[in-house]
Design an enzyme around this catalytic site. Structure first.
Site, PDB file in Angstrom:
ATOM      1  N   THR A  16      43.129 -47.580  -4.920  1.00 51.23           N
ATOM      2  CA  THR A  16      44.228 -48.048  -5.769  1.00 51.23           C
ATOM      3  C   THR A  16      45.098 -46.919  -6.277  1.00 51.23           C
ATOM      4  O   THR A  16      46.310 -47.090  -6.469  1.00 51.23           O
ATOM      5  CB  THR A  16      43.647 -48.835  -6.965  1.00 51.23           C
ATOM      6  OG1 THR A  16      42.935 -49.975  -6.479  1.00 51.23           O
ATOM      7  CG2 THR A  16      44.742 -49.298  -7.908  1.00 51.23           C
TER       8      THR A  16
ATOM      9  N   THR B 287      37.665 -47.769  -6.293  1.00 48.51           N
ATOM     10  CA  THR B 287      36.609 -47.921  -7.296  1.00 48.51           C
ATOM     11  C   THR B 287      35.482 -48.859  -6.871  1.00 48.51           C
ATOM     12  O   THR B 287      34.375 -48.747  -7.389  1.00 48.51           O
ATOM     13  CB  THR B 287      37.205 -48.438  -8.617  1.00 48.51           C
ATOM     14  OG1 THR B 287      37.831 -49.712  -8.398  1.00 48.51           O
ATOM     15  CG2 THR B 287      38.227 -47.461  -9.166  1.00 48.51           C
TER      16      THR B 287
END
EC number: 3.5.1.1
Length: 580
Positions: free
Chosen positions: A26, A201
């Protein structure tokens, strides 16, 4: 290739060199038609355009905001805050920028395009193949403004290059081969001072755990980080996470694989992802953070691993993929359990109930290894150990319960003193062990005495476990736990030298009036070692804390053998009535 691309920038004394390995995630995404999507070169171009991440001429506001005078000087020079004025998009790969030599197991530069992307919009970079599966290129370098940290040696700039993967990966697509690729690229570029790995993540905790095992005898800082909100958004956590990781990597030597997120640096094999929505996405439930970044940067040096061997760093390049994790639930059937134990499965991690409980119906024959490993770490460790052909099944089971990289907590009976130095404690620990060895060798044929036997793992097992090193806290705990045993042994042997060595340390428990030296004094008095008792008394031990029953037996023994010196000793301690 331009001739200037063949020369790497000389390293300055006030610079740290960090390699940023950008795998995807991200942190570098943009908003596309179907949500967030990766875009080649976007992250590096964004970093180049922001003076907090790139200030080559030290003419940004960040480089002049340390004082009023500095700001006024910057302001009087028209307040120029962007070193990129007049530089076109794609200039990151321009030969005008200083370069750093970077190597990879894959060709460096983008050869693939995102849907709808124009070939001419992607900066091109040519790498050279120098060996089988080894490519190198001179990547343009970025450099941060000068910064200082508590405990540092003054202002330092962090010069870094971004090795961007092609294609960039969503972390849900990361596989074990990608872990090996990261480890290989760190090995190929081990001349850098430190490494930052940008990662999605979702599987970051798995990757940080795996890297902690694959990087054997690591002596440099390796930090994984990412973001919940990408750098492309005005409000984001990417800026703090990346700047924090770069700052720690550039200023401190923390020779572990770590994970940095939301102002905390964790040991990489101790973390789990706790939330997909909060900026505080990770936690380390069984081990404190190594670094807390607030107004000050607080490093918990007591818990930082320090290598105690001189073996050369190496990257292990295999993982056993035929492993699985089975999370137990009430009512799990035998058929479900059996499906996990087919012939191709080499190992299974069981996530059991509570403190390690499992339904007895299906798991009576399974060996349980209790510990405080995270599920991510347990799976990565099992895969790593099973990839080593020199280990038998029994050795793998044994090593799963042994801390190799700080993934398990060593049991400690004695709390360590504060503000320890691992070098000092290891030196003291070696001193303790040398006295043990000397005392053990004093045995005679008639009086063999107590022997200290250390049961070692075989050579192959030792090699795998050897890259785990003591933290200062653990060395201090081991040292403190060994002193009482050594003192009692020295007293029993009437060895003044070893007794003086022990008494040079603090052997009195602050929470007790009955210290190790007091107990040793009683042992010496009981055995008639008058010189030892006198020495212990000078160092603060006393016989007056002993109960009357023990004293009565000691006095009776002294009277029986007619030892007037012993009787006088007990009388001087206040036990007159027992001696009459």
């Amino acid at each position: 290739m331009d001739s200037t691309m063949n020369r790497s920038t000389p390293q300055l004394a006030d610079e740290a060199r960090v390699l940023v390995i950008y795998t995807g995630g991200t942190i570098g995404m943009l908003v596309g038609q179907q949500g967030l999507t990766t875009e080649p070169s976007f992250l590096t171009e964004t970093l180049r355009s922001q003076t907090r991440f790139h200030d080559p001429l030290e003419n940004s506001l960040f480089s002049h905001s340390g004082s009023v005078q500095g700001y006024r000087q910057w302001s009087s020079n028209s307040g120029r805050s962007s070193p990129q004025t007049g530089v076109s998009t794609g200039a990151y790969y321009s030969s005008q920028l200083p370069t750093l030599l970077v190597r990879s197991s894959r060709p460096i530069g983008h050869t693939s395009l995102s849907p709808g992307q124009d070939l001419n919009s992607v900066p091109r970079l040519t790498s050279i193949k120098i060996a089988d599966n080894v490519y190198e290129a001179h990547l343009p370098s970025l450099v941060t403004p000068r910064s200082a940290v508590p405990g540092g040696t003054g202002g330092k700039r962090i010069r870094y290059a971004v090795l961007e993967w092609d294609p960039l990966l969503d972390s849900s697509n990361v596989e074990m081969n990608d872990w090996i690729r990261i480890a290989t690229e760190i090995e190929l570029n081990y001349s850098f001072d430190a490494f930052v790995i940008l990662h999605g993540t979702d599987t970051m905790a798995y990757s940080s755990s795996a890297m902690s095992f694959l990087l054997e005898d690591l002596g440099k800082t390796v930090i994984l980080t990412g973001a919940q909100i990408p750098l492309s958004q005005l409000r984001n956590d990417a800026t703090d996470n990346l700047m924090g990781a770069l700052t720690i990597a550039g200023h401190y030597i923390i020779p572990e694989v770590c994970l940095y997120f939301n102002h905390m640096l964790y040991r990489g094999n101790r973390v789990s992802k706790m939330s997909s929505y909060d900026l505080n996405a990770f936690d380390s439930p069984n081990f404190p953070p190594l670094v807390k970044v607030g107004i000050e940067i607080m490093v918990n040096w007591n818990n930082v691993i320090r290598q105690t061997t001189l073996r050369r760093f190496r990257a292990h390049k295999e993982m056993q993929s035929h492993v699985a994790t089975l999370r137990l639930f009430p009512g799990i059937t035998a058929e479900t359990v059996s499906a996990f134990f087919n012939p191709s499965t080499k190992g299974v991690i069981l996530e059991t109930f509570g403190a390690g409980n499992a339904p007895q119906r299906h798991f009576t024959m399974l060996e349980r290894i209790r510990g405080d490993m995270t599920p991510e770490c347990a799976l990565a460790k099992l895969s790593y150990l099973l990839s080593k052909p020199e280990f038998s099944t029994s050795e793998v089971r044994k090593l799963m319960g042994v801390p190799l990289r700080g993934e398990l907590t060593r049991l400690s009976l004695v709390p360590p003193p504060s503000q320890l130095s691992v070098e000092r404690n290891l030196e003291s620990l070696n001193g303790v062990l040398s006295h043990f060895s000397r005392l053990s060798n004093q045995s005679s044929a008639h009086n063999p005495g107590p022997q200290i036997v250390i049961s070692n793992l075989d050579e192959a097992t030792q090699d795998a476990a050897a890259s785990w090193s003591w933290t200062a806290a653990e060395a201090g705990s081991a040292e403190a736990a060994l002193y009482p045993l050594l003192l009692h042994l020295a007293v029993a042997r009437n060895d003044i030298e070893s007794i003086e060595f022990c008494l040079s340390k603090n052997t009195r428990d602050a929470d007790s009036d009955f210290s190790t030296a007091d107990v040793s004094g009683l042992i010496a008095a009981r055995q008639g070692h008058i010189d030892v008792v006198n020495l212990l008394n000078k160092m603060g031990s006393t016989l007056s804390v002993v109960d009357n029953i023990f004293a009565a037996l000691a006095v009776a023994n002294a009277s029986k053998i007619g030892d007037q010196r012993l009787l006088d000793l007990w009388i001087s301690a206040g036990y007159i009535s027992l001696a009459t």
